[in-house]
Design an enzyme around this catalytic site. Structure first.
Site, short mmCIF file in Angstrom:
data_model
loop_
_atom_site.label_atom_id
_atom_site.label_comp_id
_atom_site.label_asym_id
_atom_site.label_seq_id
_atom_site.Cartn_x
_atom_site.Cartn_y
_atom_site.Cartn_z
N LYS A 180 0.60 -1.36 -0.15
CA LYS A 180 0.23 -0.29 -0.13
C LYS A 180 0.89 1.25 0.01
CE LYS A 180 -3.86 -2.46 -0.40
NZ LYS A 180 -3.76 -3.03 0.77
C1 LIG Z 1 -6.00 -4.03 1.28
C2 LIG Z 1 -6.75 -3.88 0.82
C3 LIG Z 1 -7.80 -4.25 2.31
C4 LIG Z 1 -7.14 -5.51 3.13
O1 LIG Z 1 -6.04 -4.71 4.11
P1 LIG Z 1 -5.53 -5.58 5.23
O2 LIG Z 1 -4.81 -4.47 5.36
O3 LIG Z 1 -4.66 -6.60 3.99
O4 LIG Z 1 -6.18 -6.12 6.05
C5 LIG Z 1 -8.71 -3.72 1.79
N1 LIG Z 1 -9.79 -3.83 0.92
C6 LIG Z 1 -8.71 -2.98 -0.87
C7 LIG Z 1 -9.65 -2.45 -1.20
C8 LIG Z 1 -7.37 -3.39 -0.25
O5 LIG Z 1 -7.01 -2.78 -1.49
#
Ligand SMILES: *Cc1c(COP(=O)(O)O)cnc(C)c1O
Length: 386
Positions: free
Chosen positions: A184
């Site tokens: 991210k």
């Molecule tokens: C990465 C992601 C999540 C989940 O995030 P985590 O921190 O890995 O649990 C949820 N929604 C979207 C759109 C994502 O890209």
């Protein structure tokens, strides 16, 4: 496989190493000064009243649903063109996800008209997802929510540091949920954040995050409390001090790195404009930035999706790009088509989502991409289409 250009890469350096060491040397590893500072800094960065750091965004979404008292018998409208966690958060509570279509090839976000079309007397909430860091149509969506008495949760996993009409994404709805997973924009490995403007929701989320307990180990360590009561069925969704310390360093780099992502995206869009590829969000971004006041429309540029021309074989394209050492991905296999989730698919399917998902390829995008890597992606994509 050793990629010439991976899909994503971390901007990590001596500052992150120093931050982790600082925590190790302090010998206080969970829910302490680093986490509190991370929450305060993240809230300030997004102009939000309350921030709560959590273990990941999946649990942030789950807690958001619980805090808004979503449960069995309720329906929650969600985009299918998202990571499956958006939908699973609803399922954890016993509520029913209702899948909605996206706007179209120019904008891969939930269509406000679809939200209205899928309302029933049982609809309790809407979860929107700012695909790739680009804003959903929030003024319209908030108006629909207000008219029908619905709660709005924002899956802001892609959109730290993004703005629409002067308001940060993640602060439009009742609760915003951010992810700090490795790939991210702001990475800590695992981690997440909840933003809310409401004191009552912040209190509920704080209890849900830590076993429903009225005082924390930290408070007792500080001598502020001796015992505790348990007032709700809570969970352990806490973050720890190492992740929070990493998050603070990454937050300080976020504005610069998001700007770098924006510049790379514009360069790739320009270079690929006449190739027959559809470039989601290009038109809306250009229209918005021409007229825009500061923070009127600021994407976090998390992803760089392209849509292949009709008739182009996607796997052949991906293989040609891979042969040049360039990693790509698909965002997303629609959630309503998964074996487990098919039972919630609408009768007529989701024609726009399905058509887009079949043509979509995500190109590499990360702030430390070199010009050589950017040029290689552009040249390789051009040749793979020819
Ligand atoms: C990465 C992601 C999540 C989940 O995030 P985590 O921190 O890995 O649990 C949820 N929604 C979207 C759109 C994502 O890209």
């Amino acid at each position: 496989m050793e990629w010439n250009v991976p899909l994503a890469d971390l901007d990590y350096g001596p500052e992150e190493e120093e931050a982790a060491l600082r925590v190790l040397r302090s010998k206080w590893l969970t829910m302490g000064a680093e986490s509190q500072a991370f929450e305060q800094e993240f809230a300030a960065h997004h102009n939000a009243a309350y921030a709560l750091a959590v273990s990941n965004a999946t649990q942030a979404l789950h807690l958001a649903c619980l805090a808004l008292e979503i449960g069995p018998g309720d329906e929650v409208i969600v985009p299918s063109l998202s990571f499956v966690a958006t939908t699973n958060a609803v399922l954890y509570t016993g509520a029913t996800p209702v899948f909605a279509d996206v706007i179209g090839p120019q904008e891969l976000t939930i269509d406000p008209r679809e939200i209205e079309a899928r309302l029933t007397p049982r609809t309790k909430a809407i979860i929107v997802m700012h695909y790739g860091g680009y804003p959903c149509h929030m003024p319209e969506i908030m108006a629909i929510a207000e008219k029908h008495g619905l709660q709005v949760i924002e899956d802001a996993a892609h959109s730290p540091g993004a703005w629409l009409a002067g308001k940060a994404l993640g602060t439009w709805g009742a609760i915003g949920c951010f992810s700090f997973f490795s790939n991210k924009n702001l990475s800590t490995g695992e981690g997440g954040m909840l933003l809310t403007g409401r004191a009552d929701l912040a209190d509920k989320l704080r209890l849900l995050r830590s076993h429903g307990m009225t005082s924390l180990t930290w408070d007792r360590h500080k001598g502020h409390a001796y015992s505790y009561d348990v007032v709700t069925l809570g969970y352990n969704d806490r973050i720890d001090e190492i992740h929070s310390a990493l998050g603070r360093v990454q937050l300080a780099k976020l504005a610069h790195n998001n700007a770098r992502r924006a510049a790379i995206t514009r360069q790739v869009w320009q270079a690929l404009a006449s190739t027959g590829l559809a470039l989601p969000f290009q038109a809306v971004s250009e229209a918005q930035t021409q007229t825009a006041a500061e923070r009127a429309y600021v994407s976090a540029h998390h992803l760089l999706p392209v849509l292949l021309p009709a008739g182009q074989d996607r796997m052949a394209f991906v293989e040609r790009v891979k042969a040049a050492g360039i990693q790509t991905s698909l965002h997303y296999p629609p959630s309503h088509t998964f074996t487990y989730h098919r039972r919630f698919a609408p009768a007529g399917g989701l024609p726009v989502t399905e058509a887009i998902a079949a043509r979509e390829v995500t190109l590499p995008l990360y702030p430390t991409m070199s010009q050589t890597q950017i040029d290689l992606v552009i040249e390789t994509v051009r040749q793979a289409l020819a």
